[in-house]
Design a protein around this motif. Structure first.
Motif, PDB file in Angstrom:
ATOM      1  N   CYS A  54       1.919   7.966   7.774  1.00  0.00           N
ATOM      2  CA  CYS A  54       1.094   8.072   6.564  1.00  0.00           C
ATOM      3  C   CYS A  54      -0.159   7.206   6.717  1.00  0.00           C
ATOM      4  O   CYS A  54      -0.138   6.199   7.419  1.00  0.00           O
ATOM      5  N   GLY A  55      -1.184   7.553   5.983  1.00  0.00           N
ATOM      6  CA  GLY A  55      -2.380   6.707   5.888  1.00  0.00           C
ATOM      7  C   GLY A  55      -2.992   6.436   7.254  1.00  0.00           C
ATOM      8  O   GLY A  55      -3.137   7.334   8.089  1.00  0.00           O
ATOM      9  N   SER A  56      -3.317   5.173   7.479  1.00  0.00           N
ATOM     10  CA  SER A  56      -3.955   4.804   8.752  1.00  0.00           C
ATOM     11  C   SER A  56      -3.033   5.086   9.924  1.00  0.00           C
ATOM     12  O   SER A  56      -3.490   5.482  11.008  1.00  0.00           O
ATOM     13  N   ALA A  57      -1.732   4.897   9.731  1.00  0.00           N
ATOM     14  CA  ALA A  57      -0.779   5.145  10.819  1.00  0.00           C
ATOM     15  C   ALA A  57      -0.861   6.609  11.256  1.00  0.00           C
ATOM     16  O   ALA A  57      -0.738   6.926  12.442  1.00  0.00           O
ATOM     17  N   GLU A  92     -10.428   3.370   0.062  1.00  0.00           N
ATOM     18  CA  GLU A  92      -9.455   2.348  -0.337  1.00  0.00           C
ATOM     19  C   GLU A  92     -10.146   1.107  -0.904  1.00  0.00           C
ATOM     20  O   GLU A  92      -9.702   0.555  -1.904  1.00  0.00           O
ATOM     21  N   ALA A 148      -0.664  -0.120  -2.717  1.00  0.00           N
ATOM     22  CA  ALA A 148       0.318  -1.144  -2.340  1.00  0.00           C
ATOM     23  C   ALA A 148       0.419  -1.166  -0.827  1.00  0.00           C
ATOM     24  O   ALA A 148       0.159  -0.168  -0.158  1.00  0.00           O
ATOM     25  N   LYS A 149       0.786  -2.312  -0.300  1.00  0.00           N
ATOM     26  CA  LYS A 149       0.847  -2.465   1.153  1.00  0.00           C
ATOM     27  C   LYS A 149       1.974  -1.650   1.751  1.00  0.00           C
ATOM     28  O   LYS A 149       1.816  -1.025   2.788  1.00  0.00           O
ATOM     29  N   VAL A 158       4.668   1.325   0.818  1.00  0.00           N
ATOM     30  CA  VAL A 158       4.920   2.313  -0.219  1.00  0.00           C
ATOM     31  C   VAL A 158       6.358   2.815  -0.045  1.00  0.00           C
ATOM     32  O   VAL A 158       6.624   3.712   0.733  1.00  0.00           O
ATOM     33  N   VAL A 190      -4.215  -5.045   2.092  1.00  0.00           N
ATOM     34  CA  VAL A 190      -3.545  -3.760   1.850  1.00  0.00           C
ATOM     35  C   VAL A 190      -4.082  -2.676   2.795  1.00  0.00           C
ATOM     36  O   VAL A 190      -3.329  -1.882   3.339  1.00  0.00           O
ATOM     37  N   SER A 194      -5.091  -1.224   6.080  1.00  0.00           N
ATOM     38  CA  SER A 194      -4.675  -1.596   7.438  1.00  0.00           C
ATOM     39  C   SER A 194      -5.875  -1.702   8.375  1.00  0.00           C
ATOM     40  O   SER A 194      -6.762  -0.852   8.382  1.00  0.00           O
ATOM     41  N   THR A 203       7.795   2.474   4.841  1.00  0.00           N
ATOM     42  CA  THR A 203       7.197   3.601   4.116  1.00  0.00           C
ATOM     43  C   THR A 203       8.233   4.708   3.923  1.00  0.00           C
ATOM     44  O   THR A 203       8.759   5.254   4.895  1.00  0.00           O
ATOM     45  N   GLN A 228      -1.394   0.014  16.518  1.00  0.00           N
ATOM     46  CA  GLN A 228      -0.665   1.296  16.581  1.00  0.00           C
ATOM     47  C   GLN A 228      -1.308   2.223  17.618  1.00  0.00           C
ATOM     48  O   GLN A 228      -0.618   2.871  18.401  1.00  0.00           O
ATOM     49  N   SER A 260       4.607   3.191  11.769  1.00  0.00           N
ATOM     50  CA  SER A 260       4.532   2.514  10.476  1.00  0.00           C
ATOM     51  C   SER A 260       4.334   1.022  10.665  1.00  0.00           C
ATOM     52  O   SER A 260       5.094   0.381  11.383  1.00  0.00           O
ATOM     53  N   GLN A 261       3.319   0.486  10.036  1.00  0.00           N
ATOM     54  CA  GLN A 261       3.100  -0.964  10.081  1.00  0.00           C
ATOM     55  C   GLN A 261       4.271  -1.683   9.442  1.00  0.00           C
ATOM     56  O   GLN A 261       4.893  -2.563  10.027  1.00  0.00           O
ATOM     57  N   SER A 262       4.567  -1.285   8.213  1.00  0.00           N
ATOM     58  CA  SER A 262       5.579  -2.005   7.436  1.00  0.00           C
ATOM     59  C   SER A 262       6.993  -1.681   7.885  1.00  0.00           C
ATOM     60  O   SER A 262       7.902  -2.487   7.742  1.00  0.00           O
TER      61      SER A 262
HETATM   62  C1  G6P Z   1      -0.182   2.375   2.514  1.00  0.00           C
HETATM   63  C2  G6P Z   1      -1.223   1.372   2.984  1.00  0.00           C
HETATM   64  C3  G6P Z   1      -1.987   1.945   4.177  1.00  0.00           C
HETATM   65  C4  G6P Z   1      -1.029   2.348   5.282  1.00  0.00           C
HETATM   66  C5  G6P Z   1       0.036   3.322   4.762  1.00  0.00           C
HETATM   67  C6  G6P Z   1       1.152   3.540   5.774  1.00  0.00           C
HETATM   68  O1  G6P Z   1      -0.785   3.471   1.934  1.00  0.00           O
HETATM   69  O2  G6P Z   1      -2.126   1.079   1.941  1.00  0.00           O
HETATM   70  O3  G6P Z   1      -2.892   0.967   4.684  1.00  0.00           O
HETATM   71  O4  G6P Z   1      -1.730   2.917   6.336  1.00  0.00           O
HETATM   72  O5  G6P Z   1       0.654   2.806   3.582  1.00  0.00           O
HETATM   73  O6  G6P Z   1       1.855   2.330   5.893  1.00  0.00           O
HETATM   74  P1  G6P Z   1       2.802   1.952   7.087  1.00  0.00           P
HETATM   75  O7  G6P Z   1       3.366   0.616   6.716  1.00  0.00           O
HETATM   76  O8  G6P Z   1       3.855   3.015   7.164  1.00  0.00           O
HETATM   77  O9  G6P Z   1       1.981   1.912   8.335  1.00  0.00           O
END
Ligand code: G6P
Length: 618
Positions: A306-309, A494, A612-613, A615, A404, A406, A358, A413, A353-355
């Motif tokens: 998702c998102g930047s990932a 963003e 949110a950082k 999701v 928040v 990335s 997600t 990544q 995924s960073q976190s």
């Molecule tokens: C949120 C963050 C984004 C990030 C995305 C995916 O929307 O605001 O910056 O790219 O989640 O997050 P992840 O932790 O899965 O890389």
């Protein structure tokens, strides 16, 4: 989303909880609240909509919130708007029990109806309050009466969805009971004190001794003990680990915002991500738990994220297909599993995924595993849910990312995906060992190239001030410059709440060119003149097309690209790197541009509105 902190021990709980919440505020800042067991045997709560400072002001000197057992919550709203009333903690009818929650109770509507027909009158719109009433009832009467742990187990058995729950009861002084399914929760073991939090940064100042809680587990804490059980009450062993992060790593380090700091840390994040992955002859993915034989059986790759990932996955497609001659599809995780993709044992699904939390990505990988595909997580967070549920892991080592939006995690990544591409090429024999060595060597030089890029960013900062009042910005790219354009537009949306779109430059004539009007800023990511002369020529034509219609052209081009200068109202140089690696340098000015525009517009760069950082809901 939502940050959770709990404390039981010998010290005043409130300052520890507020300190923990401050570190977790990146998880959500729609509201914040605390509940403390007072020495008088009552439960005292305070909560306030908005950022944590609002709660701090409401609490004042905290005299009403004395006590050494308590919990705190910082919210990213899902059910119910971000109001005082919907802020956590939520109480049952007696007011002697309080609950905080991270996640979504999917069957909350049915449970709420059931409670209402039993005479309960909810005071909030949240799913969480339903849990408070159920828990209060289970504690008040019946087989679990007076036992908060058994009550929690019984209630959890009735809940669908994802949750971390923490509960306090005035009749159980010095005890905290928590439960988790999918949403994160770690326990910090101190000397005569215990901490609970969504992540370790909340208690790192006090203890580095942590226990990871698994799926569908309940933990009961007192100052000197913790007991882990499943939802049926069977005792379980918690998994101990030592946290070796430095707390300073999670602090701003002198930069005005975390995002500024994280942008500056990118050379190091890249170097750390690449470190140890080449032994002079072979690409090593040591945490991958996949042999070369396993990699050889792969006949198709999906990247889900998702998102930047997701944008990092789009870059990976160009590299993996070119290097390893494997078809790669890149999917938004939220679309993937509903599309019924064709997956089998020979499919590699890469969940980026960073976190590592997600929910869309997590559900996509669960779907893939059910279809027997092999799942490799590319993740920045050690021990998070996504790597835990994957067959193999390739960790990015960007360090904690607090901003928040990335930045360093995105570049890490991209770098990790390149490593995967080289590992696949190595296993499949689509590249000679000498080529792999040369490619890795070029990757290893990228941290210096990013350092050089960062050193030349003053013109971009000035440009940011200049563009602050623009109504919109369009981004164009070709080849790997296309995902860079998408990422540049996402950063601007963003951070600066500005209309921004990224396009493949070839698509311009199929629609987007109609948007071009006098003075519209357009950021163009130029392909390399030397390595991609044909694409470069086509892009020059695209620039002419938009310039002749009045666009203000901002061109990112490699150093020494003289041909583009006459068509660029602003020219931003980036170092010359191999064409496939260009996103690692070309993204940097776009991150800085978005941050500067947002700053000039007076926005909070680390905490963009509505975002949110992590999701953790779909
Ligand atoms: C949120 C963050 C984004 C990030 C995305 C995916 O929307 O605001 O910056 O790219 O989640 O997050 P992840 O932790 O899965 O890389």
């Amino acid at each position: 989303m939502c940050g959770i902190v709990g404390y039981v021990g010998g010290r005043a709980a409130l300052p520890l909880i507020m300190g923990g919440l401050a570190r977790l505020e990146y998880r959500g800042y729609d509201s914040a609240g605390v509940a403390i067991q007072s020495p008088g045997g009552e439960l005292v709560t305070a909560k306030k909509a908005g950022v944590l400072d609002n709660l701090r002001t409401a609490i004042g000197d905290g005299a009403d919130l004395a006590g050494s057992t308590g919990m705190g919550h910082t919210r990213w709203a899902t059910h119910g708007g971000p109001t005082d009333r919907n802020a956590h903690p939520h109480a049952d009818g007696s007011g002697r029990l309080a609950v905080i929650h991270n996640g979504i109770i999917e069957n909350f509507a049915a449970l709420r109806t059931e409670l209402e027909s039993a005479g309960v009158e909810p005071v909030s719109d949240t799913d969480t309050e339903v849990v408070a009433h159920l828990l209060g009832a289970a504690f008040a009467a019946g087989p679990t009466a007076g036992d908060l742990t058994a009550s929690m187990q019984a209630v959890c058995r009735r809940l669908h969805g994802t949750f971390t729950l923490v509960a306090l009861h005035a009749d159980r002084p010095g005890e905290i009971v928590a439960a988790r399914r999918s949403s994160p929760l770690v326990l910090g073991v101190g000397d005569g004190e215990m901490f609970l939090a969504s992540d370790v940064s909340a208690f790192l100042e006090y203890t580095r001794d942590a226990v990871e809680l698994g799926q569908d587990q309940v933990v009961t804490l007192t100052a000197d003990s913790y007991l882990v059980t499943d939802f049926l009450g069977n005792p379980l062993q918690g998994k101990h680990f030592h946290v070796d992060w430095e707390i300073a790593e999670a602090e701003r380090g002198g930069y005005p915002t975390f995002m500024d700091k994280e942008i500056a840390e990118q050379p190091e994040a890249l170097a750390n991500t690449l470190r140890g992955h080449f032994d002079g002859r072979h690409i090593l993915l040591d945490e991958q738990r996949m042999s070369d034989d396993d990699l050889r059986t792969i006949d198709k790759v999906f990247v889900v994220a998702c998102g930047s990932a997701y944008h990092s996955g789009l870059v990976a497609k160009y590299a993996i297909e070119h290097w390893a001659r494997l078809p790669v599809e890149v999917e938004l995780a939220s679309e993937f599993r509903y599309r019924d993709p064709i997956l089998d044992r020979a499919t590699l699904v890469v969940a980026v995924s960073q976190s590592g939390e997600t929910m869309d990505t997590l559900e996509a990988l669960r779907h893939a595993r059910r279809q027997k595909a092999t799942v490799l997580a590319v993740c920045n967070t050690n021990g998070a849910q996504i790597p835990r549920e994957s067959d193999a892991v390739l960790y990015t080592h960007a360090g904690p990312e607090i901003g928040v939006a990335s930045t360093k995690a995105f570049l890490a990544q991209v770098a990790a995906n390149y490593l995967l591409g080289l590992a696949l090429a190595q296993a499949r024999g689509t590249k000679y060992p000498s080529e792999i060595a040369a490619d890795f060597d070029q990757l290893a030089q990228i941290p210096d190239a990013v350092r050089a890029t960062l050193a030349g960013m003053d013109p971009v900062r000035r440009l940011g001030q200049d563009l602050a009042t623009a109504p919109a910005v369009l981004f164009l790219g070709r080849h790997v410059g296309y995902p860079v354009a998408l990422e540049g537009a996402l950063k601007l949306k963003e951070l600066a709440y500005m209309h921004a779109e990224g396009f493949a430059a070839g698509e311009l004539k199929h629609g987007p060119i109609a948007l071009v009007e006098d003075g519209l800023p357009m950021v163009i990511v130029m392909p390399s003149a030397k390595s991609h002369p044909m694409l470069h020529r086509k892009m020059l034509s695209n620039i002419r097309e938009v310039q002749s219609r009045g666009a203000r052209t901002i061109v990112i081009a490699e150093e020494g690209d003289d041909t583009v200068a006459p068509f660029a109202d602003t020219l931003i140089d980036v170092p010359i790197v191999p064409p496939l690696l260009q996103p690692l340098v070309a993204t940097v000015p776009l991150q800085i541009l978005a941050a500067e525009i947002a700053r000039a517009r007076g926005y909070d760069i680390d905490k963009p509105r509505n975002l949110a950082k992590s999701v953790t809901v779909e």
